[in-house]
Design an enzyme around this catalytic site. Structure first.
Site, PDB file in Angstrom:
ATOM      1  N   THR A 180     -12.288  -9.790  -1.497  1.00 32.02           N
ATOM      2  CA  THR A 180     -11.821  -8.812  -0.456  1.00 32.02           C
ATOM      3  C   THR A 180     -12.943  -8.312  -0.206  1.00 32.02           C
ATOM      4  O   THR A 180     -13.992  -7.834  -0.601  1.00 32.02           O
ATOM      5  CB  THR A 180     -10.912  -7.888  -0.967  1.00 32.02           C
ATOM      6  OG1 THR A 180      -9.541  -8.467  -1.523  1.00 32.02           O
ATOM      7  CG2 THR A 180     -10.529  -6.647   0.118  1.00 32.02           C
ATOM      8  N   ARG A 203       4.053 -11.766   0.681  1.00 27.76           N
ATOM      9  CA  ARG A 203       3.485 -10.605  -0.036  1.00 27.76           C
ATOM     10  C   ARG A 203       2.456 -10.112   0.580  1.00 27.76           C
ATOM     11  O   ARG A 203       1.687 -10.627   1.166  1.00 27.76           O
ATOM     12  CB  ARG A 203       2.993 -11.157  -1.556  1.00 27.76           C
ATOM     13  CG  ARG A 203       2.455 -10.009  -2.246  1.00 27.76           C
ATOM     14  CD  ARG A 203       1.007  -9.738  -2.145  1.00 27.76           C
ATOM     15  NE  ARG A 203       0.227  -8.875  -3.164  1.00 27.76           N
ATOM     16  CZ  ARG A 203      -1.148  -8.318  -3.247  1.00 27.76           C
ATOM     17  NH1 ARG A 203      -1.982  -8.936  -2.120  1.00 27.76           N
ATOM     18  NH2 ARG A 203      -1.611  -7.589  -3.950  1.00 27.76           N
ATOM     19  N   GLY A 256      -0.427  -6.820   0.646  1.00 23.96           N
ATOM     20  CA  GLY A 256      -1.231  -5.993  -0.559  1.00 23.96           C
ATOM     21  C   GLY A 256      -1.494  -4.811   0.147  1.00 23.96           C
ATOM     22  O   GLY A 256      -0.722  -4.266   1.174  1.00 23.96           O
ATOM     23  N   ASP A 257      -2.641  -3.993  -0.530  1.00 27.78           N
ATOM     24  CA  ASP A 257      -2.821  -2.774  -0.145  1.00 27.78           C
ATOM     25  C   ASP A 257      -3.955  -2.751   1.010  1.00 27.78           C
ATOM     26  O   ASP A 257      -3.957  -1.579   1.786  1.00 27.78           O
ATOM     27  CB  ASP A 257      -3.674  -1.745  -1.219  1.00 27.78           C
ATOM     28  CG  ASP A 257      -5.063  -2.640  -1.724  1.00 27.78           C
ATOM     29  OD1 ASP A 257      -4.957  -3.971  -1.892  1.00 27.78           O
ATOM     30  OD2 ASP A 257      -5.831  -1.939  -1.837  1.00 27.78           O
ATOM     31  N   THR A 285     -10.618  -2.347  -3.272  1.00 30.98           N
ATOM     32  CA  THR A 285     -10.298  -3.670  -3.791  1.00 30.98           C
ATOM     33  C   THR A 285      -9.960  -3.687  -5.212  1.00 30.98           C
ATOM     34  O   THR A 285     -10.094  -2.756  -5.913  1.00 30.98           O
ATOM     35  CB  THR A 285     -11.613  -4.381  -3.658  1.00 30.98           C
ATOM     36  OG1 THR A 285     -11.427  -5.553  -4.198  1.00 30.98           O
ATOM     37  CG2 THR A 285     -12.887  -3.853  -4.347  1.00 30.98           C
ATOM     38  N   GLY A 286      -8.864  -4.661  -5.312  1.00 30.04           N
ATOM     39  CA  GLY A 286      -8.433  -4.549  -6.852  1.00 30.04           C
ATOM     40  C   GLY A 286      -6.919  -5.183  -6.539  1.00 30.04           C
ATOM     41  O   GLY A 286      -6.417  -5.608  -5.586  1.00 30.04           O
ATOM     42  N   GLY A 305      -3.600  -5.080  -5.416  1.00 23.11           N
ATOM     43  CA  GLY A 305      -3.143  -4.294  -4.430  1.00 23.11           C
ATOM     44  C   GLY A 305      -1.913  -3.237  -4.712  1.00 23.11           C
ATOM     45  O   GLY A 305      -1.868  -2.086  -4.214  1.00 23.11           O
TER      46      GLY A 305
HETATM   47  N1  ASP Z   1      -6.657  -5.601  -2.934  1.00 19.95           N
HETATM   48  C1  ASP Z   1      -6.233  -7.027  -2.426  1.00 19.95           C
HETATM   49  C2  ASP Z   1      -4.760  -7.355  -2.558  1.00 19.95           C
HETATM   50  O1  ASP Z   1      -4.160  -6.933  -3.379  1.00 19.95           O
HETATM   51  C3  ASP Z   1      -7.064  -7.913  -3.398  1.00 19.95           C
HETATM   52  C4  ASP Z   1      -8.506  -7.422  -3.896  1.00 19.95           C
HETATM   53  O2  ASP Z   1      -9.054  -6.421  -3.482  1.00 19.95           O
HETATM   54  O3  ASP Z   1      -9.132  -8.203  -4.433  1.00 19.95           O
HETATM   55  O4  ASP Z   1      -4.426  -7.871  -1.654  1.00 19.95           O
END
Ligand code: ASP
Length: 325
Positions: free
Chosen positions: A191, A219, A221-222, A242-243, A245
């Protein structure tokens, strides 16, 4: 009268130097960007690591040049993210991960710290650069978030670059999808995000992603959720996350960084550290990273994953790129 001329000239010279010094003081800028948190960055071979760093360097230079020339933080954030979206190394735009239906759905958001105006798109399928579409939602509509077919329809109306799903396909992401399907694990590397303070004192933040590999069709995400994956307020800071979400949405992470600064008067570094070590539990899938820049140009870039592709620069001469600790 003649005797007064040199005195007047000295006065003019001193005034000009003072104005110049003030100008330089005001010309403070700072920028940070990430290309996703995850220890897999360290598993790349040396040529792949070099290519990743070269791309980060290019992105940072794009943003730094805009800010140095007196451009806006919004422009810096948008242009940096467009570059990263166009590079298949990252999970945003070209190179976005596969969802469970074998397609690509992209999420993005951008926020203006001057007045908290913001725009976002979720689940777009035909947009080459979702960050620019997010900006158009902010600037050209009365809404904050457009999703799915409606967002793709808006992209057509705004005449942004459209692509078909094949454009996003890369062998690397396809292979990862096959692996992740077998393991039923989360994979979320790549991301992208950017935060910037411009010389006018304005903050902006943006984030863009293909989401999690093998995520359920539909879906979100954040990354397109303002307050979760992205936040900016001139009074505090600009944040991009990032992570996984779902954890960032549950805990309103990007907003929490700002709130801790505003209500608890916590320094940004401490706020982000507490969030990554206490609020997000790395042992329970709370893996990820956060970048932030404050109203007075402090940069922090932290992660609990062992690695995060990242880069930062500011008007004091900082220019840094890194993948690991
Ligand atoms: N945060 C992103 C999501 O959950 C993924 C990522 O940051 O790697 O869609």
């Amino acid at each position: 009268m003649k005797a007064l001329i040199p005195v007047a000239l000295i006065f003019v010279f001193l005034a000009a130097s003072w104005a110049n010094a003030q100008g330089q003081q005001d010309a403070r800028y700072a920028i940070a960007l990430h290309g996703g948190a995850g220890s897999d960055w360290l598993k790349l071979d040396s040529a792949e690591q070099a290519a990743t760093k070269a791309s980060l360097r290019r992105a940072l230079t794009i943003g730094q040049t805009i800010l140095k020339d007196g451009g806006t933080s919004l422009d810096a954030v948008e242009q940096v993210i467009r570059h990263l979206e166009n590079d298949p190394i990252f999970n945003a735009g070209k190179g976005a991960v596969f969802n469970s239906a074998g397609g690509h759905e992209l999420d993005s958001s951008i926020m203006d710290g001057r007045d908290r105006s913001c725009g976002a798109v979720a689940g777009v399928k035909t947009v080459k650069n979702p960050i620019s579409l997010a900006r158009l939602v902010m600037e050209e509509t009365r809404h904050v978030l457009l999703s799915g077919d409606g967002a793709d329809q808006f992209a057509k109306e705004m005449a942004v670059d459209l692509v078909d799903q094949k454009y996003f396909w890369t062998q690397r992401r396809y292979d990862t999808w096959q692996r992740v399907k077998r393991k039923q694990a989360d994979d979320h590397q790549g991301t992208v995000g950017c935060v910037a303070l411009d010389t006018h004192g304005n903050l902006a933040a943006g984030t863009s992603t293909g989401g999690l590999t093998n995520k359920l069709y539909g879906r979100v995400g954040d990354s397109p959720i303002v307050g979760a994956g992205t936040f900016a307020d001139n009074k505090t800071c600009a944040v991009s996350c990032t992570g996984v979400g779902e954890n960032y949405i549950r805990n309103a992470i990007a907003y929490d960084v700002s709130a801790r600064m505003a209500y608890k008067h916590q320094p940004v570094k401490e706020a982000v550290h507490e969030i990554l070590t206490k609020t997000l539990d790395a042992s329970k899938n709370g893996l990820g990273g956060i970048i932030a820049v404050t109203h007075d140009g402090k940069i922090t870039m932290q992660f609990n994953t062992g690695a995060m592709a990242r880069a930062s620069a500011d008007s004091t001469g900082r220019f840094e790129l890194a993948l690991g600790e």
